[in-house]
Design an enzyme around this catalytic site. Structure first.
Site, PDB file in Angstrom:
ATOM      1  N   PRO A  34     -33.223   2.069 -10.659  1.00  0.00           N
ATOM      2  CA  PRO A  34     -34.440   2.883 -10.488  1.00  0.00           C
ATOM      3  C   PRO A  34     -35.661   2.009 -10.258  1.00  0.00           C
ATOM      4  CG  PRO A  34     -33.763   2.830 -12.791  1.00  0.00           C
ATOM      5  CD  PRO A  34     -32.661   2.195 -12.010  1.00  0.00           C
ATOM      6  N   THR A  36     -39.885   2.534  -9.211  1.00  0.00           N
ATOM      7  CA  THR A  36     -40.998   3.438  -8.908  1.00  0.00           C
ATOM      8  C   THR A  36     -41.519   3.187  -7.502  1.00  0.00           C
ATOM      9  OG1 THR A  36     -41.644   3.562 -11.225  1.00  0.00           O
ATOM     10  CG2 THR A  36     -43.315   4.159  -9.608  1.00  0.00           C
ATOM     11  N   GLN A 111     -33.610   9.641 -12.944  1.00  0.00           N
ATOM     12  CA  GLN A 111     -33.971   8.990 -14.196  1.00  0.00           C
ATOM     13  C   GLN A 111     -35.146   9.745 -14.827  1.00  0.00           C
ATOM     14  OE1 GLN A 111     -36.324   5.339 -14.693  1.00  0.00           O
ATOM     15  NE2 GLN A 111     -34.506   4.399 -15.594  1.00  0.00           N
ATOM     16  N   HIS A 191     -34.776   7.127 -19.067  1.00  0.00           N
ATOM     17  CA  HIS A 191     -35.490   5.864 -19.264  1.00  0.00           C
ATOM     18  C   HIS A 191     -35.845   5.739 -20.743  1.00  0.00           C
ATOM     19  CE1 HIS A 191     -37.608   2.276 -18.677  1.00  0.00           C
ATOM     20  NE2 HIS A 191     -38.098   2.499 -17.468  1.00  0.00           N
ATOM     21  N   GLY A 192     -35.120   4.884 -21.431  1.00  0.00           N
ATOM     22  CA  GLY A 192     -35.352   4.670 -22.853  1.00  0.00           C
ATOM     23  C   GLY A 192     -35.784   3.257 -23.171  1.00  0.00           C
ATOM     24  N   HIS A 194     -38.578  -0.384 -22.060  1.00  0.00           N
ATOM     25  CA  HIS A 194     -39.813  -0.924 -21.501  1.00  0.00           C
ATOM     26  C   HIS A 194     -41.095  -0.493 -22.204  1.00  0.00           C
ATOM     27  CE1 HIS A 194     -37.600  -1.454 -17.363  1.00  0.00           C
ATOM     28  NE2 HIS A 194     -36.934  -1.975 -18.381  1.00  0.00           N
ATOM     29  N   TYR A 196     -41.854   2.632 -23.051  1.00  0.00           N
ATOM     30  CA  TYR A 196     -42.182   4.024 -22.784  1.00  0.00           C
ATOM     31  C   TYR A 196     -41.813   4.893 -23.995  1.00  0.00           C
ATOM     32  CZ  TYR A 196     -42.887   2.312 -18.032  1.00  0.00           C
ATOM     33  OH  TYR A 196     -43.334   1.613 -16.935  1.00  0.00           O
TER      34      TYR A 196
END
Length: 387
Positions: A34, A36, A111, A191-192, A194, A196
């Site tokens: 993934p 951005t 994602q 997305h779990g 970085h 976030y």
């Protein structure tokens, strides 16, 4: 620089062996990581986005994981050009993407993304909006690529998430996942990592609660586990769930959620028990040892500790990572494919997610299969357009 693929007794290199994830059968182990792209005005993916993903499917990539896609919480994502996964127009746009990828023989999962404490990092936001933060904290800044003025603003504490807010976000993840399966996606990625939202519950610097959602590491793991459980209930038992986790944070690339393998097991074991099929171990380089006294990568430890299918990621074919300077122009190409294949042959991990080389070469999987020279990645050229 050309590769020299090693083969097993059947003649297939480890990159090109099939893999099953619940009801999904992959033709090879190459995954589009993934990334951005922010090319979906008002959150709606258009024909250019469909063509972008279709070209990777036509190029032979086994699994496409889309860029981060916003769930329907108001502070999920702070850029109007990041795609969403709610609303009739948005879902119609994603159906075109899915049809294009499936028409090319590909497999694709979205994602699901909530930026949590990092609300405002991608652009201006309503100053009256409150980011979702476990304890109202952005996290202790360290080695980061964020500008000083943003870090200074972000350090101002906000209100901690309430129980009602936590429940609402869990429901938002479940709705997004249900939407994804309803319109034809092959599974769901989460997305779990970085720094976030989900990751911020794991990181002690952002989660200083002392209730059921924080305290010791087991309680800090509860929120992402409940999100996975809700998603599994929403999508049923057939579709796979991919879960990205990381040690590093956008707030501090040197941060860690687990100081030892045992601590990592405390985090990952419950996620797998809750319904995760693939653990996506995000790290700067796929072959960096995760802990002292062992050569095992983060993906390798995830597999050893849980027995789950794991995916490595990080600087495949590249001599430097993004965190080794804000590079301009071409990134040096390094043929680390033999080391990648060595580790996969040894069973250290099962899948490899590749990001920037997929931007440079939509047919990357075919390039690797045929042993052709690796593409050269140029940030100025390949990051700015949907090629």
């Amino acid at each position: 620089m050309s590769t020299s693929p090693s083969t097993d007794s059947t003649g297939a290199t480890p990159l090109f062996q099939p893999l099953e994830m619940r009801s999904v059968a992959l033709g090879n182990r190459i995954v589009m990581s993934p990334m951005t792209r922010a090319q979906s005005p008002s959150g709606v993916p258009g024909r250019d986005v469909a063509d972008y993903y279709r070209r990777r499917a036509e190029g032979g990539t086994g699994l496409i994981v889309t860029e981060g896609v916003a769930i329907d919480d108001p502070t999920a994502v702070d850029s109007p050009n990041v795609p969403r996964l709610h609303g009739d127009e948005v879902l119609a746009g994603w159906r075109e993407v899915i049809d294009a990828v499936h028409g090319a023989g590909g497999t694709i999962v979205p994602q699901l993304w909530h930026v949590g404490p990092l609300w405002g990092a991608m652009g201006k936001v309503d100053p009256a909006s409150t980011p979702m933060r476990p304890s109202g904290l952005w996290g202790t800044p360290g080695l980061t690529s964020y500008p000083d003025d943003y870090v200074s603003r972000a350090q101002v504490p906000t209100e901690p998430m309430t129980d009602a807010g936590i429940a609402s976000v869990i429901d938002s993840y479940a709705r997004a996942a249900a939407n994804a399966i309803d319109i034809g996606f092959d599974g769901v990625a989460i997305h779990g990592g970085h720094g976030y939202l989900l990751d911020s519950f794991l990181w002690e610097s952002t989660n200083q609660r002392n209730d059921d959602w924080g305290g010791d590491l087991t309680r800090r793991t509860r929120f992402p586990v409940e999100v996975v459980k809700a998603i599994r209930r929403a999508i049923g038992e057939s579709a796979p769930i991919v879960y990205r986790f990381s040690q590093h944070k956008q707030q501090d690339f040197a941060a860690r959620i687990a100081a030892t393998p045992d601590e990592l097991g405390v985090i990952l074991g419950p996620l797998v028990d809750a319904g995760v099929d693939v653990l996506d171990a995000s790290i700067r380089r796929f072959d960096i040892p995760a802990f002292d006294d062992s050569d095992l990568s983060l993906a390798g430890w995830a597999k050893k500790l849980t027995g789950a299918t794991t995916m490595a990621v990080g600087s495949v074919g590249l001599g430097r990572s993004l965190r080794e300077g804000r590079l301009k122009g071409s990134v040096p190409t390094v043929d680390n494919i033999p080391e990648l294949e060595r580790r996969m042959t040894a069973g250290e991990f099962d899948l490899i997610a590749i990001g920037r080389l997929h931007l440079a070469d939509p047919g990357l999987a075919t390039t690797l299969r045929e042993g052709r020279p690796l593409p050269e990645f140029d940030r100025e050229r390949h990051e700015k357009i949907l090629y």
